[in-house]
Design a protein around this motif. Structure first.
Motif, short mmCIF file in Angstrom:
data_model
loop_
_atom_site.label_atom_id
_atom_site.label_comp_id
_atom_site.label_asym_id
_atom_site.label_seq_id
_atom_site.Cartn_x
_atom_site.Cartn_y
_atom_site.Cartn_z
N GLN A 53 18.12 40.06 5.06
CA GLN A 53 17.61 40.16 3.69
C GLN A 53 18.64 39.76 2.64
N LEU A 54 19.88 40.20 2.83
CA LEU A 54 20.91 40.01 1.81
C LEU A 54 21.29 38.54 1.62
N ARG A 55 21.36 37.78 2.70
CA ARG A 55 21.81 36.40 2.58
C ARG A 55 20.88 35.56 1.69
N PRO A 56 19.54 35.56 1.90
CA PRO A 56 18.69 34.77 1.01
C PRO A 56 18.67 35.30 -0.42
N LEU A 57 18.89 36.60 -0.60
CA LEU A 57 18.96 37.13 -1.97
C LEU A 57 20.17 36.57 -2.71
N LEU A 58 21.30 36.48 -2.02
CA LEU A 58 22.51 35.92 -2.62
C LEU A 58 22.29 34.45 -2.98
N LYS A 59 21.64 33.72 -2.10
CA LYS A 59 21.39 32.30 -2.37
C LYS A 59 20.46 32.13 -3.56
N ALA A 60 19.42 32.95 -3.63
CA ALA A 60 18.49 32.88 -4.75
C ALA A 60 19.17 33.26 -6.05
N THR B 264 2.14 34.30 1.69
CA THR B 264 3.47 34.06 1.13
C THR B 264 3.41 33.84 -0.38
N ARG B 265 4.36 34.41 -1.08
CA ARG B 265 4.53 34.17 -2.51
C ARG B 265 5.71 33.23 -2.69
N GLU B 266 5.50 32.13 -3.39
CA GLU B 266 6.57 31.15 -3.63
C GLU B 266 7.04 31.25 -5.07
N VAL B 267 8.36 31.32 -5.26
CA VAL B 267 8.96 31.35 -6.60
C VAL B 267 9.83 30.11 -6.74
N ALA B 268 9.51 29.25 -7.70
CA ALA B 268 10.28 28.02 -7.92
C ALA B 268 11.46 28.31 -8.85
N MET B 269 12.63 27.83 -8.49
CA MET B 269 13.82 27.97 -9.32
C MET B 269 14.05 26.67 -10.10
N PRO B 270 14.72 26.75 -11.24
CA PRO B 270 14.90 25.56 -12.09
C PRO B 270 15.61 24.39 -11.41
N ASP B 271 16.43 24.65 -10.40
CA ASP B 271 17.17 23.56 -9.77
C ASP B 271 16.38 22.89 -8.64
N GLY B 272 15.12 23.31 -8.45
CA GLY B 272 14.30 22.71 -7.42
C GLY B 272 14.27 23.48 -6.12
N SER B 273 15.06 24.53 -5.99
CA SER B 273 15.03 25.35 -4.79
C SER B 273 13.83 26.29 -4.83
N ARG B 274 13.55 26.95 -3.72
CA ARG B 274 12.39 27.82 -3.62
C ARG B 274 12.76 29.14 -2.95
N VAL B 275 12.16 30.22 -3.44
CA VAL B 275 12.27 31.52 -2.78
C VAL B 275 10.89 31.85 -2.23
N PHE B 276 10.82 32.18 -0.96
CA PHE B 276 9.55 32.52 -0.33
C PHE B 276 9.55 34.00 0.04
N LEU B 277 8.53 34.70 -0.41
CA LEU B 277 8.40 36.14 -0.16
C LEU B 277 7.17 36.38 0.70
N LYS B 278 7.39 36.82 1.91
CA LYS B 278 6.28 37.12 2.81
C LYS B 278 5.87 38.58 2.60
N LYS B 279 4.62 38.79 2.25
CA LYS B 279 4.13 40.13 1.94
C LYS B 279 4.19 41.04 3.17
N LEU B 280 4.56 42.28 2.91
CA LEU B 280 4.52 43.28 3.98
C LEU B 280 3.32 44.20 3.73
N ALA B 281 3.58 45.41 3.23
CA ALA B 281 2.51 46.39 3.09
C ALA B 281 1.62 46.13 1.87
N SER B 282 2.17 45.56 0.80
CA SER B 282 1.40 45.41 -0.43
C SER B 282 1.57 44.01 -1.01
N ASP B 283 0.65 43.67 -1.91
CA ASP B 283 0.70 42.36 -2.56
C ASP B 283 1.61 42.47 -3.78
N TYR B 284 2.90 42.51 -3.53
CA TYR B 284 3.86 42.74 -4.61
C TYR B 284 4.12 41.47 -5.40
N ASP B 285 4.14 41.58 -6.73
CA ASP B 285 4.37 40.45 -7.62
C ASP B 285 5.74 40.60 -8.28
#
Length: 351
Positions: free
Chosen positions: A184-191, A251-272
């Motif tokens: 979990q921590l590694r992709p958070l740092l990258k994002a 999956t929830r996709e969040v676009a970053m200004p530099d063109g990278s993407r964060v992908f969030l796979k839902k677990l128990a709830s549809d978190y926004d």
């Protein structure tokens, strides 16, 4: 990763620093390793990074990664103001600050508040163990109500939730993780690196010397028992193909200004993660249920930035020649003439 090179031709050894002097098993060392991994994989040039810290066990961490980067170890709690000055002087640098829960939540909380308001491009990592490990383990402001010291003393004060505070103050990237959760921590740092403003990651990092016993809510056992992840996280930088293995609709996709993407796979709830009010509700509910919510809590890539508001020129201020940084003598002579003529410039005077 030994022997491998990244996209700028560097081996992972270029991202290491001095040998750690922290206690064996300290969660802070695990965070250091994730920082090294993340910056290596992203191909960050270490010479273009500036590291900040305050005082405490956590503030020793920058010595252990990116040995070729710039660095400044500030006085207790003053890391944000030093970072603010450095980033205004040279906004081309990549800034990462490492602080502790005491350094941030006690003596430095005023500094933290104003950094959140200004929203400068700084990755702000809180190595959160709920105690002052450098001074024999007293409770810090993030220690949970009812938590117990090794001496048997019970904490009778409610904790400050640094993530809730950051969201309330308008921080555009707020996350929480656990030092033992590499996945979990590694992709958070990258994002956080891809985020254009201040990015706060509160990392629960157990102190193996003073806060890893039964009764401590920041111990390894307690965190693993109460961890409630919001989602699985994946991060794809702009220079890689944007592909994910998640099933459509999950999956929830969040676009970053530099063109990278964060992908969030839902677990128990549809978190926004773009809903600040929803994030605050989740944090409050988790506290009432004695859960530790981890993941990307809130993201807003459109938040205002202080360096944009003050109109900094494209070139770093630190590199500008003197003739571009100070008024000409004729300007000063004009100001002096207004005083001699008895009409001071607008705004002049005491106050």
């Amino acid at each position: 990763m030994a022997g491998k090179v990244n996209i700028i031709g560097l081996e992972s050894t270029a991202y290491r620093g001095a040998k750690t002097t922290l206690c064996a098993g300290c969660g802070h060392n695990a965070i250091t390793e994730r920082i090294i991994d993340s910056f290596f994989e992203l191909g960050v040039d270490p010479t273009q990074v500036i590291k900040f810290s305050g005082i405490g066990c956590s503030s020793k961490s920058p010595a252990y990664f990116l040995g070729g980067a710039h660095g400044f170890n500030a006085v207790h709690g003053r890391m944000p103001s030093v970072g603010t000055g450095a980033m205004l002087a040279n906004h081309k640098l990549i800034a990462i600050g490492v602080s502790g829960d005491g350094d941030t939540g006690a003596i430095g909380i005023g500094q933290f508040v104003h950094l959140m308001r200004r929203n400068l491009p700084v990755i702000y990592i809180i190595e959160d163990n709920g105690c002052y490990g450098l001074t024999k383990g007293q409770f810090s402001p993030t220690a949970d109500l009812g938590s117990k010291l090794k001496t048997g003393v019970i904490n009778d004060l409610p904790p400050i939730d640094m993530c809730a505070l950051a969201i309330e103050l308008g921080c555009g990237f707020v996350a929480r993780s656990f030092s033992g959760d590499q996945k979990q921590l590694r992709p958070l740092l990258k994002a956080a690196f891809a985020h254009p403003g201040t990015a706060v990651i509160d990392v629960i990092s157990p102190c193996v010397t003073f806060a890893d016993h039964e009764g401590s809510t920041k111990s390894y056992a307690a965190v693993k028992e109460h961890d409630a992840p919001l989602h699985d996280i994946d991060y794809v930088p702009y220079f890689e193909d944007i592909t994910v293995e998640y099933e459509p609709g999950t999956t929830r996709e969040v676009a970053m200004p530099d063109g990278s993407r964060v992908f969030l796979k839902k677990l128990a709830s549809d978190y926004d993660p773009t809903n600040a009010t929803g994030a605050m509700t989740v944090l409050h509910e988790a506290r009432a249920e004695l859960k530790l919510v981890t993941g990307l809590l809130y993201v807003n890539t459109e938040a205002h930035r202080f360096d944009d508001e003050v109109g900094i020129v494209e070139e770093p201020l630190a590199s500008l020649p003197l003739e571009r940084c100070r008024p000409a003598k004729s300007v000063l002579d004009g100001i002096m003439r207004t005083y001699q003529e008895g009409s001071a410039p607008v705004g002049a005077g005491g106050g």
